[in-house]
Design a protein around this motif. Sequence first.
Motif, PDB file in Angstrom:
ATOM      1  N   HIS A  37       0.817  -1.211   0.000  1.00 38.40           N
ATOM      2  CA  HIS A  37       0.000   0.000   0.000  1.00 38.40           C
ATOM      3  C   HIS A  37       0.849   1.258   0.000  1.00 38.40           C
ATOM      4  N   THR A  38       1.919   1.290   0.784  1.00 37.56           N
ATOM      5  CA  THR A  38       2.744   2.490   0.895  1.00 37.56           C
ATOM      6  C   THR A  38       3.434   2.854  -0.423  1.00 37.56           C
ATOM      7  N   PRO A  39       4.066   1.909  -1.135  1.00 43.74           N
ATOM      8  CA  PRO A  39       4.651   2.300  -2.421  1.00 43.74           C
ATOM      9  C   PRO A  39       3.598   2.750  -3.437  1.00 43.74           C
ATOM     10  N   LEU A  40       2.435   2.117  -3.433  1.00 40.89           N
ATOM     11  CA  LEU A  40       1.388   2.534  -4.358  1.00 40.89           C
ATOM     12  C   LEU A  40       0.862   3.922  -4.008  1.00 40.89           C
ATOM     13  N   MET A  41       0.800   4.219  -2.727  1.00 38.85           N
ATOM     14  CA  MET A  41       0.331   5.537  -2.297  1.00 38.85           C
ATOM     15  C   MET A  41       1.320   6.610  -2.740  1.00 38.85           C
ATOM     16  N   ALA A  44       0.689   7.248  -6.347  1.00 37.75           N
ATOM     17  CA  ALA A  44      -0.530   8.037  -6.529  1.00 37.75           C
ATOM     18  C   ALA A  44      -0.276   9.506  -6.200  1.00 37.75           C
ATOM     19  N   ASN A  45       0.548   9.763  -5.206  1.00 37.62           N
ATOM     20  CA  ASN A  45       0.884  11.148  -4.878  1.00 37.62           C
ATOM     21  C   ASN A  45       1.625  11.814  -6.031  1.00 37.62           C
ATOM     22  N   ALA A  46       2.507  11.085  -6.687  1.00 39.20           N
ATOM     23  CA  ALA A  46       3.224  11.652  -7.829  1.00 39.20           C
ATOM     24  C   ALA A  46       2.266  11.958  -8.973  1.00 39.20           C
ATOM     25  N   ILE A  47       1.301  11.089  -9.202  1.00 40.26           N
ATOM     26  CA  ILE A  47       0.320  11.322 -10.261  1.00 40.26           C
ATOM     27  C   ILE A  47      -0.505  12.565  -9.950  1.00 40.26           C
ATOM     28  N   HIS A  48      -0.893  12.739  -8.702  1.00 47.05           N
ATOM     29  CA  HIS A  48      -1.686  13.917  -8.354  1.00 47.05           C
ATOM     30  C   HIS A  48      -0.860  15.193  -8.425  1.00 47.05           C
ATOM     31  N   GLY A  49       0.440  15.066  -8.242  1.00 46.11           N
ATOM     32  CA  GLY A  49       1.295  16.226  -8.460  1.00 46.11           C
ATOM     33  C   GLY A  49       1.256  16.669  -9.912  1.00 46.11           C
ATOM     34  N   VAL A  50       1.199  15.705 -10.823  1.00 43.81           N
ATOM     35  CA  VAL A  50       1.086  16.028 -12.244  1.00 43.81           C
ATOM     36  C   VAL A  50      -0.271  16.673 -12.525  1.00 43.81           C
ATOM     37  N   VAL A  51      -1.317  16.206 -11.856  1.00 43.77           N
ATOM     38  CA  VAL A  51      -2.652  16.796 -12.018  1.00 43.77           C
ATOM     39  C   VAL A  51      -2.643  18.259 -11.586  1.00 43.77           C
ATOM     40  N   ILE A  78      -6.956  22.887  -5.800  1.00 44.37           N
ATOM     41  CA  ILE A  78      -7.239  22.707  -4.364  1.00 44.37           C
ATOM     42  C   ILE A  78      -7.438  21.235  -4.028  1.00 44.37           C
ATOM     43  N   LEU A  79      -8.282  20.537  -4.783  1.00 42.62           N
ATOM     44  CA  LEU A  79      -8.556  19.128  -4.475  1.00 42.62           C
ATOM     45  C   LEU A  79      -7.334  18.251  -4.717  1.00 42.62           C
ATOM     46  N   GLY A  80      -6.555  18.538  -5.756  1.00 34.71           N
ATOM     47  CA  GLY A  80      -5.329  17.786  -5.993  1.00 34.71           C
ATOM     48  C   GLY A  80      -4.317  17.981  -4.874  1.00 34.71           C
ATOM     49  N   THR A  81      -4.217  19.221  -4.389  1.00 30.31           N
ATOM     50  CA  THR A  81      -3.295  19.499  -3.279  1.00 30.31           C
ATOM     51  C   THR A  81      -3.737  18.777  -2.013  1.00 30.31           C
ATOM     52  N   LEU A  82      -5.035  18.803  -1.731  1.00 27.73           N
ATOM     53  CA  LEU A  82      -5.543  18.080  -0.556  1.00 27.73           C
ATOM     54  C   LEU A  82      -5.271  16.584  -0.676  1.00 27.73           C
ATOM     55  N   ASN A  83      -5.412  16.056  -1.877  1.00 28.59           N
ATOM     56  CA  ASN A  83      -5.172  14.632  -2.081  1.00 28.59           C
ATOM     57  C   ASN A  83      -3.704  14.282  -1.902  1.00 28.59           C
ATOM     58  N   VAL A  84      -2.810  15.125  -2.392  1.00 29.16           N
ATOM     59  CA  VAL A  84      -1.376  14.863  -2.222  1.00 29.16           C
ATOM     60  C   VAL A  84      -0.987  14.926  -0.750  1.00 29.16           C
ATOM     61  N   VAL A  85      -1.435  15.966  -0.064  1.00 34.17           N
ATOM     62  CA  VAL A  85      -1.093  16.113   1.359  1.00 34.17           C
ATOM     63  C   VAL A  85      -1.677  14.961   2.170  1.00 34.17           C
ATOM     64  N   GLY A  86      -2.948  14.619   1.887  1.00 36.17           N
ATOM     65  CA  GLY A  86      -3.570  13.500   2.598  1.00 36.17           C
ATOM     66  C   GLY A  86      -2.860  12.189   2.325  1.00 36.17           C
ATOM     67  N   GLY A  87      -2.409  12.008   1.084  1.00 38.91           N
ATOM     68  CA  GLY A  87      -1.678  10.782   0.756  1.00 38.91           C
ATOM     69  C   GLY A  87      -0.363  10.683   1.494  1.00 38.91           C
ATOM     70  N   PHE A  88       0.340  11.811   1.604  1.00 33.98           N
ATOM     71  CA  PHE A  88       1.591  11.781   2.357  1.00 33.98           C
ATOM     72  C   PHE A  88       1.348  11.545   3.843  1.00 33.98           C
ATOM     73  N   VAL A  89       0.260  12.065   4.374  1.00 36.33           N
ATOM     74  CA  VAL A  89      -0.064  11.822   5.789  1.00 36.33           C
ATOM     75  C   VAL A  89      -0.348  10.345   6.019  1.00 36.33           C
ATOM     76  N   VAL A  90      -1.140   9.742   5.129  1.00 31.40           N
ATOM     77  CA  VAL A  90      -1.448   8.314   5.262  1.00 31.40           C
ATOM     78  C   VAL A  90      -0.183   7.480   5.104  1.00 31.40           C
ATOM     79  N   THR A  91       0.656   7.825   4.139  1.00 30.19           N
ATOM     80  CA  THR A  91       1.907   7.095   3.933  1.00 30.19           C
ATOM     81  C   THR A  91       2.800   7.199   5.159  1.00 30.19           C
ATOM     82  N   ASP A  92       2.882   8.382   5.744  1.00 32.61           N
ATOM     83  CA  ASP A  92       3.706   8.568   6.945  1.00 32.61           C
ATOM     84  C   ASP A  92       3.168   7.739   8.100  1.00 32.61           C
TER      85      ASP A  92
END
Length: 102
Positions: A37-41, A44-51, A78-92
């Motif tokens: 899950h962590t590597p996939l997350m 996904a964060n990198a993809i949302h950075g592209v978004v 805004i939603l892409g940024t929230l998704n990236v930040v949330g993904g990094f929080v979950v990964t951490d």
Amino acid sequence: MNNILSWISENQQIIYIVVLMIFVGIEVIGRVPSVLHTPLMSGANAIHGVVIIGAIIVMGGAAKDNYLALILGFLAVILGTLNVVGGFVVTDRMLEMFKKKK
């Protein structure tokens, strides 16, 4: 209503592809073990950075009086940024689970 039906009939193949992509994505993600899950997350964060970058580029290229494009671009950023930040929080948090307790 006729405009919507004609658009659907013109883009019928694309709609089928998107629906199949959704089902394949659900199947692939549903079978991923929790260890991966962590590597996939992170991916996904990198993809949302592209978004986010794409939304900024679209907003920059939009006409000043095209409020719909500006609002949708702003929401995408805004939603892409929230998704990236949330993904990094979950990964951490998941990485914290694998650390040894003191």
